[in-house]
Design a protein around this motif. Structure first.
Motif, PDB file in Angstrom:
ATOM      1  N   ASP A 288      15.987   1.655  -0.466  1.00 31.78           N
ATOM      2  CA  ASP A 288      15.139   1.848  -1.641  1.00 31.78           C
ATOM      3  C   ASP A 288      14.539   0.524  -2.107  1.00 31.78           C
ATOM      4  O   ASP A 288      13.363   0.463  -2.494  1.00 31.78           O
ATOM      5  CB  ASP A 288      15.943   2.484  -2.785  1.00 31.78           C
ATOM      6  N   THR A 289      15.335  -0.535  -2.069  1.00 30.94           N
ATOM      7  CA  THR A 289      14.832  -1.845  -2.466  1.00 30.94           C
ATOM      8  C   THR A 289      13.715  -2.306  -1.537  1.00 30.94           C
ATOM      9  O   THR A 289      12.682  -2.821  -1.995  1.00 30.94           O
ATOM     10  CB  THR A 289      15.967  -2.880  -2.455  1.00 30.94           C
ATOM     11  N   ILE A 290      13.909  -2.124  -0.240  1.00 30.93           N
ATOM     12  CA  ILE A 290      12.870  -2.518   0.722  1.00 30.93           C
ATOM     13  C   ILE A 290      11.589  -1.734   0.468  1.00 30.93           C
ATOM     14  O   ILE A 290      10.479  -2.291   0.474  1.00 30.93           O
ATOM     15  CB  ILE A 290      13.373  -2.279   2.164  1.00 30.93           C
ATOM     16  N   LYS A 291      11.727  -0.431   0.198  1.00 32.08           N
ATOM     17  CA  LYS A 291      10.553   0.392  -0.112  1.00 32.08           C
ATOM     18  C   LYS A 291       9.842  -0.117  -1.368  1.00 32.08           C
ATOM     19  O   LYS A 291       8.610  -0.186  -1.409  1.00 32.08           O
ATOM     20  CB  LYS A 291      10.973   1.853  -0.317  1.00 32.08           C
ATOM     21  N   ILE A 292      10.628  -0.464  -2.389  1.00 35.82           N
ATOM     22  CA  ILE A 292      10.051  -0.934  -3.648  1.00 35.82           C
ATOM     23  C   ILE A 292       9.290  -2.243  -3.438  1.00 35.82           C
ATOM     24  O   ILE A 292       8.164  -2.416  -3.933  1.00 35.82           O
ATOM     25  CB  ILE A 292      11.152  -1.114  -4.710  1.00 35.82           C
ATOM     26  N   VAL A 293       9.874  -3.171  -2.694  1.00 35.99           N
ATOM     27  CA  VAL A 293       9.227  -4.464  -2.451  1.00 35.99           C
ATOM     28  C   VAL A 293       7.930  -4.283  -1.669  1.00 35.99           C
ATOM     29  O   VAL A 293       6.897  -4.879  -2.006  1.00 35.99           O
ATOM     30  CB  VAL A 293      10.188  -5.408  -1.693  1.00 35.99           C
ATOM     31  N   VAL A 294       7.965  -3.438  -0.637  1.00 31.59           N
ATOM     32  CA  VAL A 294       6.759  -3.198   0.169  1.00 31.59           C
ATOM     33  C   VAL A 294       5.695  -2.483  -0.661  1.00 31.59           C
ATOM     34  O   VAL A 294       4.509  -2.845  -0.622  1.00 31.59           O
ATOM     35  CB  VAL A 294       7.105  -2.375   1.428  1.00 31.59           C
ATOM     36  N   LEU A 295       6.111  -1.459  -1.419  1.00 30.93           N
ATOM     37  CA  LEU A 295       5.170  -0.749  -2.286  1.00 30.93           C
ATOM     38  C   LEU A 295       4.524  -1.694  -3.297  1.00 30.93           C
ATOM     39  O   LEU A 295       3.327  -1.604  -3.571  1.00 30.93           O
ATOM     40  CB  LEU A 295       5.887   0.383  -3.025  1.00 30.93           C
ATOM     41  N   GLY A 296       5.336  -2.596  -3.850  1.00 29.05           N
ATOM     42  CA  GLY A 296       4.809  -3.549  -4.819  1.00 29.05           C
ATOM     43  C   GLY A 296       3.739  -4.441  -4.224  1.00 29.05           C
ATOM     44  O   GLY A 296       2.691  -4.689  -4.850  1.00 29.05           O
ATOM     45  N   LEU A 297       3.975  -4.922  -3.012  1.00 27.64           N
ATOM     46  CA  LEU A 297       2.993  -5.778  -2.350  1.00 27.64           C
ATOM     47  C   LEU A 297       1.702  -5.021  -2.069  1.00 27.64           C
ATOM     48  O   LEU A 297       0.598  -5.527  -2.319  1.00 27.64           O
ATOM     49  CB  LEU A 297       3.577  -6.329  -1.049  1.00 27.64           C
ATOM     50  N   ILE A 298       1.846  -3.791  -1.564  1.00 29.68           N
ATOM     51  CA  ILE A 298       0.660  -2.975  -1.277  1.00 29.68           C
ATOM     52  C   ILE A 298      -0.110  -2.684  -2.555  1.00 29.68           C
ATOM     53  O   ILE A 298      -1.342  -2.802  -2.606  1.00 29.68           O
ATOM     54  CB  ILE A 298       1.073  -1.658  -0.586  1.00 29.68           C
ATOM     55  N   ALA A 299       0.632  -2.328  -3.615  1.00 30.49           N
ATOM     56  CA  ALA A 299      -0.010  -1.990  -4.886  1.00 30.49           C
ATOM     57  C   ALA A 299      -0.726  -3.191  -5.482  1.00 30.49           C
ATOM     58  O   ALA A 299      -1.857  -3.084  -5.975  1.00 30.49           O
ATOM     59  CB  ALA A 299       1.030  -1.466  -5.864  1.00 30.49           C
ATOM     60  N   PHE A 300      -0.067  -4.352  -5.438  1.00 32.68           N
ATOM     61  CA  PHE A 300      -0.686  -5.565  -5.976  1.00 32.68           C
ATOM     62  C   PHE A 300      -1.953  -5.919  -5.191  1.00 32.68           C
ATOM     63  O   PHE A 300      -2.966  -6.318  -5.771  1.00 32.68           O
ATOM     64  CB  PHE A 300       0.315  -6.710  -5.933  1.00 32.68           C
ATOM     65  N   SER A 301      -1.895  -5.749  -3.878  1.00 31.19           N
ATOM     66  CA  SER A 301      -3.070  -6.018  -3.045  1.00 31.19           C
ATOM     67  C   SER A 301      -4.191  -5.037  -3.362  1.00 31.19           C
ATOM     68  O   SER A 301      -5.362  -5.422  -3.450  1.00 31.19           O
ATOM     69  CB  SER A 301      -2.690  -5.924  -1.563  1.00 31.19           C
ATOM     70  N   PHE A 302      -3.827  -3.762  -3.558  1.00 33.70           N
ATOM     71  CA  PHE A 302      -4.819  -2.751  -3.913  1.00 33.70           C
ATOM     72  C   PHE A 302      -5.469  -3.087  -5.260  1.00 33.70           C
ATOM     73  O   PHE A 302      -6.682  -2.947  -5.430  1.00 33.70           O
ATOM     74  CB  PHE A 302      -4.164  -1.371  -3.983  1.00 33.70           C
ATOM     75  N   GLY A 303      -4.649  -3.490  -6.236  1.00 31.13           N
ATOM     76  CA  GLY A 303      -5.177  -3.834  -7.549  1.00 31.13           C
ATOM     77  C   GLY A 303      -6.148  -4.997  -7.486  1.00 31.13           C
ATOM     78  O   GLY A 303      -7.221  -4.980  -8.110  1.00 31.13           O
ATOM     79  N   THR A 304      -5.786  -6.032  -6.725  1.00 29.49           N
ATOM     80  CA  THR A 304      -6.666  -7.188  -6.553  1.00 29.49           C
ATOM     81  C   THR A 304      -7.972  -6.771  -5.889  1.00 29.49           C
ATOM     82  O   THR A 304      -9.070  -7.144  -6.337  1.00 29.49           O
ATOM     83  CB  THR A 304      -5.970  -8.262  -5.695  1.00 29.49           C
ATOM     84  N   ALA A 305      -7.872  -5.977  -4.812  1.00 26.05           N
ATOM     85  CA  ALA A 305      -9.061  -5.534  -4.087  1.00 26.05           C
ATOM     86  C   ALA A 305      -9.964  -4.673  -4.969  1.00 26.05           C
ATOM     87  O   ALA A 305     -11.197  -4.828  -4.958  1.00 26.05           O
ATOM     88  CB  ALA A 305      -8.649  -4.756  -2.837  1.00 26.05           C
ATOM     89  N   ALA A 306      -9.351  -3.779  -5.746  1.00 25.98           N
ATOM     90  CA  ALA A 306     -10.143  -2.907  -6.618  1.00 25.98           C
ATOM     91  C   ALA A 306     -10.904  -3.721  -7.659  1.00 25.98           C
ATOM     92  O   ALA A 306     -12.076  -3.441  -7.946  1.00 25.98           O
ATOM     93  CB  ALA A 306      -9.234  -1.893  -7.306  1.00 25.98           C
ATOM     94  N   GLY A 307     -10.248  -4.747  -8.222  1.00 25.61           N
ATOM     95  CA  GLY A 307     -10.928  -5.598  -9.191  1.00 25.61           C
ATOM     96  C   GLY A 307     -12.098  -6.346  -8.589  1.00 25.61           C
ATOM     97  O   GLY A 307     -13.181  -6.427  -9.185  1.00 25.61           O
TER      98      GLY A 307
END
Length: 383
Positions: A288-307
Motif C-alpha cells: 500500500d505504501t509503494i502504491k501511495i508513493v507511486v500514485l503521489g508522483l504520478i498525481a504531482f506530475s499530472f498537476g504540474t502538466a495540467a497547469g
C-alpha cells in the motif's frame, strides 16, 4: 558473580539490537538518506529534518509512538501526543495560519486569472483519486491519498485525519512532504517538455499595484464566500486567511511575527517529528505504501502538466501575454513552485522575471487544494 552476569545480560537484552527487525534497519537507512538530502542537498530541510528524525526514532524505539490505550500504565509515548494534534487537525490548521502570515496575496489579487491556473493544477488530485480507486483503495482512502497531487502536506494530513484514514496517514504525509521538497527536481523536466523555448522566453507585463484596502478585504471576502459554499474548508481556509489578515491589517505586528516565525517553527517541529514517527517498519514497508508513493508522483506530475498546459491555452488566448511556465506554480508548494517557474524562465532568458507572476497561481493552488479537501469531506458527509 552470577548477579553481575545476570544484570549485564539484562542490560544487553534491553538494548535495541535485540528488538529491531530487518524492516527497522531498512527504515533507519531511509531516514539517514532523508537526513542527507535535507542537510547536504538542502532539500526543504525545515520539513525533512524533523520528519526523518522522527522516522529514525520510531524505528529504534517503537514505544515513542505507543498509544495511551496500549500502554500498561496509561501513559503514551512522547510523539504519540504530538500525533494526536495531527489527528485532531490542530497542527495542519496552524501551519496554514503561518503560511498566510508569510505570504503576499497581492499577485493573485492583481491578476485574478491566476485562480484558473491554480484550479487547473488541481487536476492531479482527481487523477490520483481515480488511480487509487482503480488500485483497490476504499473511496475515503483514495480521497486522502489524492491530495498528494497538490504537493500539500498539511492538507494531506488534515484530510486523512478527517476521513479517519490514520493507518495510511504516515505514508501519505511522507510522500506529500517528499514531493514538496523535490519540486525543483520533478517539475523542470515536465515544464521544458511541454513548452517551447519561445514560450519560456515570454516576458509578462508588470502587475498593477494593489491597494492596502484590497489586501485587507481579500482574506475576509474569500473566507466568507468559500466557507458559505463549503463550510468544511473553514479550518484550513479560515486559518490561512486569518494569518494573511494579520499581515495585511498592519495593526497586529506582534501576531504577524509570532504566526510567521516562532509559532510556525514550533508547529513544524511537532508536525514533522510526529509524521516521521508514523513510519515504523510495520506500517510503512508494505505494498500500500509503494502504491501511495507511486500514485503521489504520478498525481504531482499530472498537476504540474495540467497547469502548464492551461498556461499554454491562456498564452494563446491572450496573444502571447502569459508565460505558460507560471502554470506549474499552481501546485500548493509555496513558494518553491513559484521559484522553480522563475528559475526555468531565467534559464531561457536571464532578464525574464516571473516570480511575482507565478506567486498568483501558487497562492491560488493553496486555496484550491483546501477547497478540494473540503469537497471530499462534503461528499463523504464529514464535518
Amino acid at each position: 558473580m552470577s548477579y553481575i552476569v545476570d544484570t549485564l545480560g539484562n542490560l544487553v537484552h534491553q538494548t535495541a539490537f535485540f528488538n529491531l527487525t530487518v524492516g527497522n534497519y531498512v527504515m533507519i537507512a531511509v531516514a539517514c538518506v532523508f537526513l542527507y538530502l535535507a542537510i547536504a542537498k538542502e532539500y526543504e530541510p525545515l520539513l525533512l529534518v524533523p520528519i526523518s528524525f522522527g522516522m529514525l526514532l520510531v524505528n529504534i524505539y517503537p514505544d515513542i509512538m505507543l498509544s495511551i490505550e496500549d500502554s500498561a500504565n496509561g501513559v503514551g509515548g512522547l510523539l504519540h501526543y504530538f500525533y494526536l494534534m495531527d489527528e485532531w487537525a490542530i497542527l495542519p490548521s496552524l501551519i496554514f495560519m503561518g503560511v498566510g502570515a508569510m505570504t503576499d496575496f497581492g499577485p493573485l489579487i492583481a491578476n485574478p486569472k491566476s485562480f484558473l491556473l491554480g484550479a487547473s493544477a488541481q487536476f492531479g488530485i482527481f487523477a490520483a483519486y481515480l488511480g487509487a480507486m482503480a488500485l483497490g483503495f476504499s473511496d475515503k482512502a483514495a480521497a486522502a491519498i489524492s491530495i498528494i497531487g497538490g504537493a500539500d502536506g498539511p492538507t494531506s494530513i488534515f484530510l486523512a485525519g478527517k476521513l479517519q484514514q490514520t493507518a495510511i496517514m504516515g505514508p501519505i504525509a511522507v510522500a506529500a512532504y517528499s514531493y514538496m521538497s523535490l519540486v525543483p527536481i520533478i517539475q523542470p523536466p515536465i515544464m521544458k517538455l511541454l513548452t517551447t523555448e519561445e514560450e519560456r522566453k515570454i516576458k509578462m507585463e508588470q502587475l498593477r499595484p494593489v491597494s492596502k484596502l484590497e489586501k485587507i478585504l481579500f482574506p475576509i471576502i474569500v473566507t466568507i464566500i468559500v466557507s458559505l459554499i463549503l463550510p468544511t474548508t473553514a479550518p484550513l481556509v479560515g486559518m490561512l486567511m486569518l494569518g494573511n489578515l494579520f499581515r495585511e491589517s498592519g495593526v497586529v505586528r506582534q501576531l504577524t511575527e509570532t504566526a510567521s516565525n516562532a509559532l510556525m517553527y514550533i508547529v513544524v517541529i511537532l508536525l514533522g517529528t510526529s509524521v516521521g514517527a508514523t513510519t515504523s517498519a510495520e506500517a510503512f514497508l508494505n505494498w500500500d505504501t509503494i502504491k501511495i508513493v507511486v500514485l503521489g508522483l504520478i498525481a504531482f506530475s499530472f498537476g504540474t502538466a495540467a497547469g502548464v498546459l492551461f498556461g499554454k491555452l491562456m498564452c494563446k488566448v491572450t496573444g502571447g501575454k502569459v508565460n505558460p511556465l507560471i502554470g506549474s506554480a499552481g501546485v500548493s508548494a509555496v513558494p518553491m513552485a513559484a521559484r522553480v517557474s522563475q528559475k526555468v524562465g531565467a534559464e531561457a532568458d536571464p532578464t525574464n522575471f516571473l516570480l511575482m507572476h507565478a506567486m498568483g497561481p501558487n497562492v491560488a493552488g493553496v486555496i484550491g487544494t483546501a477547497v478540494a479537501a473540503g469537497t471530499f469531506m462534503a461528499i463523504f458527509g464529514v464535518m
